[in-house]
Design a protein around this motif. Structure first.
Motif, short mmCIF file in Angstrom:
data_model
loop_
_atom_site.label_atom_id
_atom_site.label_comp_id
_atom_site.label_asym_id
_atom_site.label_seq_id
_atom_site.Cartn_x
_atom_site.Cartn_y
_atom_site.Cartn_z
N PRO A 2 37.99 40.95 49.57
CA PRO A 2 38.74 39.69 49.42
C PRO A 2 37.88 38.52 48.98
O PRO A 2 38.37 37.61 48.31
CB PRO A 2 39.33 39.45 50.81
CG PRO A 2 38.56 40.31 51.73
CD PRO A 2 38.03 41.46 50.94
N ASP A 3 36.58 38.53 49.30
CA ASP A 3 35.71 37.45 48.84
C ASP A 3 35.62 37.43 47.32
O ASP A 3 35.71 36.38 46.68
CB ASP A 3 34.30 37.59 49.43
CG ASP A 3 34.24 37.31 50.92
OD1 ASP A 3 35.17 36.66 51.44
OD2 ASP A 3 33.26 37.74 51.55
N ALA A 4 35.47 38.62 46.73
CA ALA A 4 35.38 38.73 45.27
C ALA A 4 36.71 38.36 44.63
O ALA A 4 36.74 37.72 43.57
CB ALA A 4 34.95 40.13 44.86
N VAL A 5 37.81 38.76 45.24
CA VAL A 5 39.13 38.42 44.71
C VAL A 5 39.29 36.90 44.68
O VAL A 5 39.70 36.33 43.67
CB VAL A 5 40.26 39.07 45.54
CG1 VAL A 5 41.62 38.53 45.12
CG2 VAL A 5 40.23 40.58 45.40
N ALA A 6 38.95 36.22 45.78
CA ALA A 6 39.09 34.77 45.86
C ALA A 6 38.20 34.08 44.81
O ALA A 6 38.66 33.17 44.11
CB ALA A 6 38.74 34.28 47.26
N ALA A 7 36.95 34.51 44.71
CA ALA A 7 36.04 33.90 43.74
C ALA A 7 36.54 34.11 42.31
O ALA A 7 36.52 33.18 41.49
CB ALA A 7 34.63 34.46 43.90
N ASN A 8 36.99 35.31 42.00
CA ASN A 8 37.48 35.59 40.65
C ASN A 8 38.75 34.82 40.32
O ASN A 8 38.95 34.39 39.19
CB ASN A 8 37.66 37.09 40.44
CG ASN A 8 36.33 37.80 40.27
OD1 ASN A 8 35.32 37.18 39.95
ND2 ASN A 8 36.32 39.09 40.51
N LEU A 9 39.62 34.66 41.31
CA LEU A 9 40.83 33.86 41.09
C LEU A 9 40.48 32.42 40.77
O LEU A 9 41.02 31.82 39.84
CB LEU A 9 41.75 33.92 42.31
CG LEU A 9 42.54 35.20 42.51
CD1 LEU A 9 43.21 35.20 43.87
CD2 LEU A 9 43.56 35.37 41.41
N LEU A 10 39.55 31.85 41.54
CA LEU A 10 39.16 30.47 41.30
C LEU A 10 38.46 30.32 39.95
O LEU A 10 38.75 29.39 39.19
CB LEU A 10 38.28 29.97 42.44
CG LEU A 10 37.89 28.50 42.41
CD1 LEU A 10 39.09 27.59 42.18
CD2 LEU A 10 37.17 28.13 43.70
N LYS A 11 37.58 31.24 39.62
CA LYS A 11 36.90 31.20 38.32
C LYS A 11 37.92 31.29 37.18
O LYS A 11 37.80 30.58 36.18
CB LYS A 11 35.89 32.34 38.20
CG LYS A 11 34.68 32.17 39.06
CD LYS A 11 33.80 33.42 38.94
CE LYS A 11 32.68 33.44 39.93
NZ LYS A 11 31.88 34.68 39.82
N ALA A 12 38.91 32.16 37.33
CA ALA A 12 39.93 32.32 36.28
C ALA A 12 40.73 31.04 36.11
O ALA A 12 41.05 30.64 34.98
CB ALA A 12 40.84 33.49 36.61
N GLU A 13 41.07 30.38 37.21
CA GLU A 13 41.83 29.14 37.12
C GLU A 13 41.00 28.03 36.47
O GLU A 13 41.51 27.24 35.68
CB GLU A 13 42.34 28.70 38.49
CG GLU A 13 43.43 29.60 39.05
CD GLU A 13 44.66 29.70 38.16
OE1 GLU A 13 45.07 28.70 37.56
OE2 GLU A 13 45.22 30.80 38.07
N LEU A 14 39.72 27.98 36.80
CA LEU A 14 38.84 26.99 36.17
C LEU A 14 38.79 27.21 34.66
O LEU A 14 38.89 26.26 33.87
CB LEU A 14 37.43 27.08 36.75
CG LEU A 14 37.25 26.52 38.16
CD1 LEU A 14 35.91 26.95 38.75
CD2 LEU A 14 37.38 25.01 38.16
N LYS A 15 38.65 28.46 34.27
CA LYS A 15 38.59 28.79 32.84
C LYS A 15 39.91 28.45 32.16
O LYS A 15 39.93 27.86 31.07
CB LYS A 15 38.25 30.26 32.65
CG LYS A 15 38.02 30.63 31.22
CD LYS A 15 37.46 32.02 31.09
CE LYS A 15 37.07 32.27 29.65
NZ LYS A 15 36.29 33.47 29.48
N ARG A 16 41.03 28.82 32.79
CA ARG A 16 42.33 28.56 32.20
C ARG A 16 42.57 27.06 32.01
O ARG A 16 43.16 26.63 31.03
CB ARG A 16 43.44 29.17 33.05
CG ARG A 16 44.80 28.99 32.42
CD ARG A 16 45.98 29.68 33.04
NE ARG A 16 45.90 30.00 34.42
CZ ARG A 16 46.03 31.23 34.91
NH1 ARG A 16 46.22 32.24 34.10
NH2 ARG A 16 46.01 31.44 36.21
N LYS A 17 42.09 26.26 32.95
CA LYS A 17 42.27 24.80 32.88
C LYS A 17 41.18 24.12 32.04
O LYS A 17 41.25 22.92 31.81
CB LYS A 17 42.29 24.20 34.28
CG LYS A 17 43.45 24.64 35.14
CD LYS A 17 44.73 24.01 34.67
CE LYS A 17 45.87 24.30 35.65
NZ LYS A 17 47.08 23.58 35.30
#
Length: 82
Positions: free
Chosen positions: A21-36
């Motif tokens: 779950p730590d990797a999932v959370a980090a990847n979700l946040l990174k993806a949102e940063l990139k998308r924005k």
């Protein structure tokens, strides 16, 4: 937009094992940063932290739910798919 307006909808995340779950959370946040289109430096300025601190948290993948919600709110995310 308030943090309470962030809606989470469950959906299988194929890129990272659900066992980490730590990797999932980090990847979700990174993806949102990139998308924005928001850099770590810009995020740091928006939430009052250092770029180095943000980079460390995201590389470790261990950060609080509060930190994640602060970041999501700062970049204007209102919906998040897991």
């Amino acid at each position: 937009a308030y943090i309470s307006q962030v809606r989470l909808s469950a959906r299988r995340h194929d890129m990272v094992s659900d066992d980490d779950p730590d990797a999932v959370a980090a990847n979700l946040l990174k993806a949102e940063l990139k998308r924005k289109g928001v850099t770590y430096a810009q995020l740091a300025e928006r939430i009052g932290e250092t770029e180095h601190g943000i980079r460390n948290k995201l590389s470790r993948g261990s950060f609080s739910a509060t930190f994640m919600l602060r970041c999501l709110r700062a970049i204007g995310v209102t919906d998040l798919r897991l």
